[in-house]
Design a protein around this motif. Structure first.
Motif, PDB file in Angstrom:
ATOM      1  N   ALA A   1      59.349 -38.211 -19.275  1.00  0.00           N
ATOM      2  CA  ALA A   1      59.412 -38.918 -20.551  1.00  0.00           C
ATOM      3  C   ALA A   1      58.147 -39.733 -20.793  1.00  0.00           C
ATOM      4  CB  ALA A   1      60.645 -39.812 -20.602  1.00  0.00           C
ATOM      5  N   ALA A   2      57.140 -39.058 -21.294  1.00  0.00           N
ATOM      6  CA  ALA A   2      55.905 -39.675 -21.779  1.00  0.00           C
ATOM      7  C   ALA A   2      55.609 -38.990 -23.108  1.00  0.00           C
ATOM      8  CB  ALA A   2      54.769 -39.456 -20.780  1.00  0.00           C
ATOM      9  N   PRO A   3      54.946 -39.651 -24.040  1.00  0.00           N
ATOM     10  CA  PRO A   3      54.771 -39.085 -25.373  1.00  0.00           C
ATOM     11  C   PRO A   3      54.271 -37.639 -25.440  1.00  0.00           C
ATOM     12  CG  PRO A   3      54.176 -41.387 -25.422  1.00  0.00           C
ATOM     13  CD  PRO A   3      54.448 -41.045 -23.969  1.00  0.00           C
TER      14      PRO A   3
ATOM     15  N   CYS B   1      50.408 -38.992 -16.629  1.00  0.00           N
ATOM     16  CA  CYS B   1      50.322 -39.629 -17.937  1.00  0.00           C
ATOM     17  C   CYS B   1      50.683 -41.095 -17.694  1.00  0.00           C
ATOM     18  CB  CYS B   1      51.263 -38.977 -18.944  1.00  0.00           C
ATOM     19  SG  CYS B   1      51.013 -39.604 -20.623  1.00  0.00           S
ATOM     20  N   VAL B   2      49.674 -41.848 -17.296  1.00  0.00           N
ATOM     21  CA  VAL B   2      49.844 -43.261 -16.953  1.00  0.00           C
ATOM     22  C   VAL B   2      48.714 -44.056 -17.592  1.00  0.00           C
ATOM     23  CG1 VAL B   2      50.988 -42.779 -14.747  1.00  0.00           C
ATOM     24  CG2 VAL B   2      48.507 -43.034 -14.809  1.00  0.00           C
TER      25      VAL B   2
ATOM     26  N   GLY C   1      40.646 -33.845 -16.396  1.00  0.00           N
ATOM     27  CA  GLY C   1      42.104 -33.938 -16.410  1.00  0.00           C
ATOM     28  C   GLY C   1      42.528 -35.075 -17.329  1.00  0.00           C
ATOM     29  N   PHE C   2      43.512 -35.823 -16.902  1.00  0.00           N
ATOM     30  CA  PHE C   2      44.002 -36.940 -17.705  1.00  0.00           C
ATOM     31  C   PHE C   2      43.154 -38.169 -17.430  1.00  0.00           C
ATOM     32  CE2 PHE C   2      46.617 -40.713 -18.399  1.00  0.00           C
ATOM     33  CZ  PHE C   2      46.942 -40.516 -19.731  1.00  0.00           C
TER      34      PHE C   2
ATOM     35  N   LYS D   1      48.031 -36.783 -28.457  1.00  0.00           N
ATOM     36  CA  LYS D   1      47.421 -35.523 -28.926  1.00  0.00           C
ATOM     37  C   LYS D   1      46.201 -35.142 -28.087  1.00  0.00           C
ATOM     38  CE  LYS D   1      50.234 -34.689 -32.296  1.00  0.00           C
ATOM     39  NZ  LYS D   1      51.219 -33.645 -32.152  1.00  0.00           N
ATOM     40  N   ASP D   2      45.656 -36.104 -27.329  1.00  0.00           N
ATOM     41  CA  ASP D   2      44.501 -35.827 -26.470  1.00  0.00           C
ATOM     42  C   ASP D   2      44.911 -35.436 -25.046  1.00  0.00           C
ATOM     43  OD1 ASP D   2      42.848 -36.451 -28.583  1.00  0.00           O
ATOM     44  OD2 ASP D   2      42.400 -38.482 -27.877  1.00  0.00           O
TER      45      ASP D   2
END
Length: 180
Positions: free
Chosen positions: A12-14, A120-121, A151-152, A163-164
């Motif tokens: 659960a991350a955007p 995704c942090v 990567g992220f 969106k990125d």
């Protein structure tokens, strides 16, 4: 020859809100996709689950199967855990498997299933003393972690740009992880 099977396992991350388009991209690249979600991600996507199931031809899973219940997914060729939240990554690294996707990913290490993850942090989570230990533990277990350049790239709290999120890099890394 049948298509390779990608387990797309999201927290659960955007960026999880775009999972339908990621499924489409993966299928266009020749994958048979199975979608697994944390319970919260499944709740966020509740209205989209029937469409995801129709698109993939597989049920979306967010819980462990019950005893004597058949496994409804084909065997994974590669598993992509993305987006992977702070909680998902730390639980995975520590073997805390309350969530189905974390349990699958933890067991996949021992089964030798290729694993790729894209965190995704935000930068505040990155500064927590457990986080770098968890990333190193996962990397040490053979998990390809796309964090940093290519990567992220973590952002300041409250300034995320879903969106990125590097979905294309994630799918490319999954393709590279295919055996043979």
């Amino acid at each position: 020859m049948s298509a390779p099977v990608l387990y797309l396992l999201g927290s659960a991350a955007p960026p999880v809100l775009d999972i339908a388009s990621v499924v489409e991209q993966a299928q266009a690249d020749g994958w048979d996709v199975c979608v697994g979600l944390t319970p919260t991600a499944a709740d966020w996507l509740e209205d989209d689950l029937p469409g995801l199931e129709q698109r993939t031809g597989h049920p979306v899973r967010s819980r462990y199967r019950r005893p004597r219940e058949a496994d409804v997914w084909p065997a994974a060729s590669v598993a992509l855990v993305a987006p992977a939240t702070f909680n998902t990554l730390n639980c995975w690294a520590q073997g805390i498997t309350r969530a189905f996707i974390v349990g699958f990913a933890a067991e996949a290490i021992g089964k030798g299933i290729p694993l790729v993850t894209v965190p995704c942090v935000n930068q505040a989570f990155l500064a927590h003393p457990q986080f770098p230990q968890s990333i190193e533990r996962l990397r040490g277990a053979g998990v390809r972690v796309l964090l940093g350049e290519g990567g992220f790239m973590p952002n300041a709290p409250g300034t995320g740009k879903p969106k990125d999120y590097p979905w294309l890099a994630a799918l490319s890394a999954a393709r590279e992880a295919l055996p043979g």
